[in-house]
Design a protein around this motif. Structure first.
Motif, PDB file in Angstrom:
ATOM      1  N   LYS A 550      43.631 -24.279  18.008  1.00  0.00           N
ATOM      2  CA  LYS A 550      44.309 -24.379  16.708  1.00  0.00           C
ATOM      3  C   LYS A 550      43.768 -23.335  15.729  1.00  0.00           C
ATOM      4  O   LYS A 550      44.534 -22.662  15.024  1.00  0.00           O
ATOM      5  CB  LYS A 550      44.113 -25.781  16.142  1.00  0.00           C
ATOM      6  N   LEU A 553      44.990 -19.788  16.847  1.00  0.00           N
ATOM      7  CA  LEU A 553      46.408 -19.572  16.523  1.00  0.00           C
ATOM      8  C   LEU A 553      46.601 -19.320  15.035  1.00  0.00           C
ATOM      9  O   LEU A 553      47.417 -18.483  14.637  1.00  0.00           O
ATOM     10  CB  LEU A 553      47.247 -20.776  16.966  1.00  0.00           C
ATOM     11  N   LYS A 554      45.836 -20.027  14.210  1.00  0.00           N
ATOM     12  CA  LYS A 554      45.933 -19.839  12.761  1.00  0.00           C
ATOM     13  C   LYS A 554      45.454 -18.442  12.365  1.00  0.00           C
ATOM     14  O   LYS A 554      46.100 -17.757  11.561  1.00  0.00           O
ATOM     15  CB  LYS A 554      45.100 -20.902  12.050  1.00  0.00           C
ATOM     16  N   ARG A 557      47.904 -15.551  13.561  1.00  0.00           N
ATOM     17  CA  ARG A 557      49.324 -15.772  13.271  1.00  0.00           C
ATOM     18  C   ARG A 557      50.084 -14.455  13.080  1.00  0.00           C
ATOM     19  O   ARG A 557      51.200 -14.305  13.605  1.00  0.00           O
ATOM     20  CB  ARG A 557      49.460 -16.651  12.018  1.00  0.00           C
ATOM     21  N   SER A 561      53.329 -13.255  15.236  1.00  0.00           N
ATOM     22  CA  SER A 561      54.601 -12.922  14.574  1.00  0.00           C
ATOM     23  C   SER A 561      55.096 -11.549  14.984  1.00  0.00           C
ATOM     24  O   SER A 561      56.298 -11.304  15.036  1.00  0.00           O
ATOM     25  CB  SER A 561      54.431 -12.964  13.051  1.00  0.00           C
ATOM     26  N   LEU A 597      50.809 -27.374  19.470  1.00  0.00           N
ATOM     27  CA  LEU A 597      50.206 -26.499  18.453  1.00  0.00           C
ATOM     28  C   LEU A 597      51.092 -25.270  18.183  1.00  0.00           C
ATOM     29  O   LEU A 597      51.260 -24.861  17.029  1.00  0.00           O
ATOM     30  CB  LEU A 597      48.812 -26.052  18.908  1.00  0.00           C
ATOM     31  N   GLU A 600      54.043 -26.459  16.146  1.00  0.00           N
ATOM     32  CA  GLU A 600      53.635 -26.726  14.757  1.00  0.00           C
ATOM     33  C   GLU A 600      53.419 -25.421  13.988  1.00  0.00           C
ATOM     34  O   GLU A 600      53.636 -25.361  12.777  1.00  0.00           O
ATOM     35  CB  GLU A 600      52.342 -27.553  14.733  1.00  0.00           C
ATOM     36  N   ALA A 601      52.989 -24.372  14.683  1.00  0.00           N
ATOM     37  CA  ALA A 601      52.751 -23.071  14.034  1.00  0.00           C
ATOM     38  C   ALA A 601      54.023 -22.228  13.941  1.00  0.00           C
ATOM     39  O   ALA A 601      53.964 -21.069  13.519  1.00  0.00           O
ATOM     40  CB  ALA A 601      51.673 -22.304  14.800  1.00  0.00           C
ATOM     41  N   ASP A 602      55.177 -22.784  14.356  1.00  0.00           N
ATOM     42  CA  ASP A 602      56.473 -22.070  14.311  1.00  0.00           C
ATOM     43  C   ASP A 602      56.498 -20.837  15.214  1.00  0.00           C
ATOM     44  O   ASP A 602      57.229 -19.882  14.951  1.00  0.00           O
ATOM     45  CB  ASP A 602      56.824 -21.641  12.879  1.00  0.00           C
TER      46      ASP A 602
END
Length: 621
Positions: A550, A553-554, A557, A561, A597, A600-602
């Motif tokens: 988590k 991934l944050k 990001r 993308s 996860l 949730e993170a799109d």
């Protein structure tokens, strides 16, 4: 701070394109103030020159010089980054009708003092100009007659920038890079062969042929270039100059050379509506980094990054029920209302988009009002346009500034200059197999063919992609050596970035550099970036792997993308998760949690998860 005028690097920027490729928009707006991904072209040029080591730039205008001067003054007052290190002069002449006339004016006024960079206002690049000019100076030491070094970007033959502009064929000495033959073809030319003079081959031990070069309108010039234009009045364009030097090399005692920009560098020119769309998308995807959607602004981070390469200004207002699908830019104080869908489009400042509007593959400038129940498909809309309810604009329609489109109108490929129907023109389909090339019916058979807005948005993923991202399958055989090295380099880059808290933009550049070094396809990059994220040392050492995933991934990001933004890339991501959970023991039994996860993170969407689940079910049966 006092600048040493003797050692300063000079650049000359031609502020006019001397054609009507962007008619009717350029009738009221100089090319330099034409917005590309929300930023005037001139700001990209000035920042690129400043970042590339240029100390003094001459902007030569043939029209609308007052607007350019006002823009430069505004940039200096607002402390635009280029204004801190570079001196800019704006010069003008109403008598100049061609680039050759401009160069003769520059020669007469003795404006350049030595070697200089010659470029055009429609050029966008992130190259190091100082290094390129030093390279040209080294050539001049070996060849006293070297007049100009032409700068090109090598891409795949299938790349849209090749098919949308005039392809260049170039033959050169492989050892010295001296240009022997230079020829340009019309877009989608049906010529199947070309003639190569025998002496070209006999007089050189090795000849290199190029047919896949993007011309960014950048040249490195010797002091002899302006006088050559003055002595030869038939040199009206840069192509005239090149042709004249090649056929009269001995008489003029001059020669030409070429250089290719590095694989990770960007170079392109906005020459027509198609290349305009391609470059807008490339900037949004940060292929021209550090040039970006905030270029020219002293204050950065004004945009909010959403999922799937969607950016919006913090001051914009989006309804909860509107949908931004992918590749969308929303400007300052723009409002998008209920049940409106936007994809692959850029919307400027102070726009008001109504309810139930569909916008796809379109460019909308500033202060535009689009009322309820409209469809805007592959259309360009200039400033201060009002589109009333229930209108359909599609297939490359172009609306000039301040046009008012009445309720219920349907425009397919129309060029609207004013509210007067007599001034309305239509884009006609040309003899193109792809069905995406459009011509202005009033353009005639002039030298520069009018190429209209794309009828359909290209699915090409990026500037460097040679083909669309193919569906990849999970590798059953061992990873090839080059690909394995690429994976290890990506893991090392991401691990170092995570530990040292480096900016993700720098890591993206590192990954792209490794990609080109090992010739990795785009769908493989998507796959191995996810593999690398799930193989980082921080996970193997973590007490709680899910929490560690988590956090990773944050932090990464922006990297996600950049690569995972289309349906095919999401499927690549899901395959990588599947593969990682099979091969990495620290991920055993955690597939569902990792997918949750990512959701949730799109990064992934529900439809793709269901499709992946159905694929796995069918493979089991």
């Amino acid at each position: 701070m006092e600048i040493n005028k003797e050692n300063v690097v000079q650049a000359v920027v031609i502020m006019d394109t001397f054609n009507s490729n962007f008619s009717p928009i350029n009738k009221t707006k100089p090319m330099g103030l034409f917005n590309v991904a929300g930023v005037p072209l001139l700001d990209y040029v000035l920042e690129a020159l400043a970042l590339g080591g240029v100390g003094e730039t001459i902007l030569f205008c043939c029209q609308d010089s007052s607007k350019i001067k006002e823009h430069i003054k505004k940039g200096i007052d607002n402390k635009a980054p280029w204004s801190l290190t570079m001196e800019v002069q704006v010069l003008s002449s109403d008598t100049c009708q061609t680039m050759g006339d401009v160069m003769r004016e520059i020669d007469a006024a003795a404006l350049v003092k030595g070697y200089f960079i010659l470029t055009c206002v429609n050029s966008i690049t992130n190259v190091n100009f100082t290094a390129l000019l030093d390279q040209h100076k080294q050539i001049c030491k070996r060849d006293k007659g070297a007049a100009m070094t032409l700068v090109y970007k090598k891409v795949a033959w299938e790349h849209p920038l090749i098919s949308s502009d005039k392809p260049t064929f170039l033959a050169a000495d492989a050892n010295t890079k001296k240009v022997l033959i230079h020829k340009k073809y019309k877009p989608k030319s049906d010529e199947k062969s070309l003639n190569l003079p025998l002496e070209c081959v006999l007089n050189h031990s090795e000849v290199r042929l190029h047919h896949n070069l993007v011309d960014a309108n950048i040249a490195l010039c010797s002091p002899s270039v302006p006088p050559l234009f003055s002595d030869n009045f038939d040199f009206q364009t840069r192509d005239d100059f090149i042709h004249g030097i090649l056929i009269n090399e001995e008489i003029l005692a001059s020669s030409l050379y070429y250089t290719l920009v590095k694989e990770h560098q960007y170079a392109a020119a906005v020459t027509n509506w198609k290349t305009y769309q391609i470059v807008c998308r490339d900037i949004l995807h940060q292929w021209a980094f550090p040039l970006c959607i905030e270029t020219g602004s002293f204050y950065q981070n004004n945009y909010v990054l959403m999922a799937c390469h969607n950016f919006r200004k913090a001051t914009s207002k989006l309804s909860r029920s509107c949908t931004l699908i992918e590749d969308v830019l929303v400007g300052d104080n723009t409002q998008i209302s209920d049940h409106t869908t936007v994809t692959k489009s850029m919307i400027g400042d102070n726009c008001d988009i109504g309810n139930n509007v569909t916008i796809s593959g379109s460019q909308i400038m500033n202060n535009v009002v689009i009322k309820d129940n409209c469809k805007i498909i592959n259309t360009f809309i200039d400033d201060n346009v009002v589109v009333e309810e229930n209108c359909v604009l599609e297939a490359g329609a172009i609306l000039a500034a301040s046009v008012h489109v009445k309720t219920g109108r349907k425009l397919k490929g129309n060029i609207i200059e004013s509210d007067d129907k007599e001034n309305e023109k239509t884009l006609m389909k040309s003899a193109s197999e792809s069905g995406t090339e459009w011509e202005n019916e009033s353009s005639g058979s002039g030298g520069d063919e009018f190429i209209g807005f794309e009828k359909e948005w290209s699915d090409s993923e990026s500037f460097y992609t040679s083909d669309s991202s193919a569906e990849s399958s999970l590798p059953d055989s061992p990873i090839p050596e080059d690909t394995n090295i690429f994976l290890q380099e990506v893991i090392e880059s991401l691990a170092r970035g995570y530990n040292d808290k480096l900016k993700c933009d720098y890591l993206i550049l590192e990954i792209n550099s490794s990609r080109y070094a090992y010739n990795i396809q785009l769908h493989e990059v998507n796959f191995f970036v996810i593999r690398a994220l799930l193989s980082m040392p921080a996970l193997t050492e973590a007490d709680n792997v899910v929490v560690a995933v988590k956090d990773i991934l944050k932090y990464f990001r922006p990297v996600l993308s950049n690569y995972i933004k289309t349906k095919s890339s999401i499927m690549d991501c899901l395959r990588a998760v599947e593969d990682s959970c099979i091969k990495c023991e620290w991920l055993n039994g955690k597939t569902g949690q990792i997918l949750h996860l990512l959701y949730e993170a799109d990064v992934v969407d529900e439809d793709s998860l269901l499709e992946c689940r159905n694929r796995l079910k069918s493979s089991v049966h």
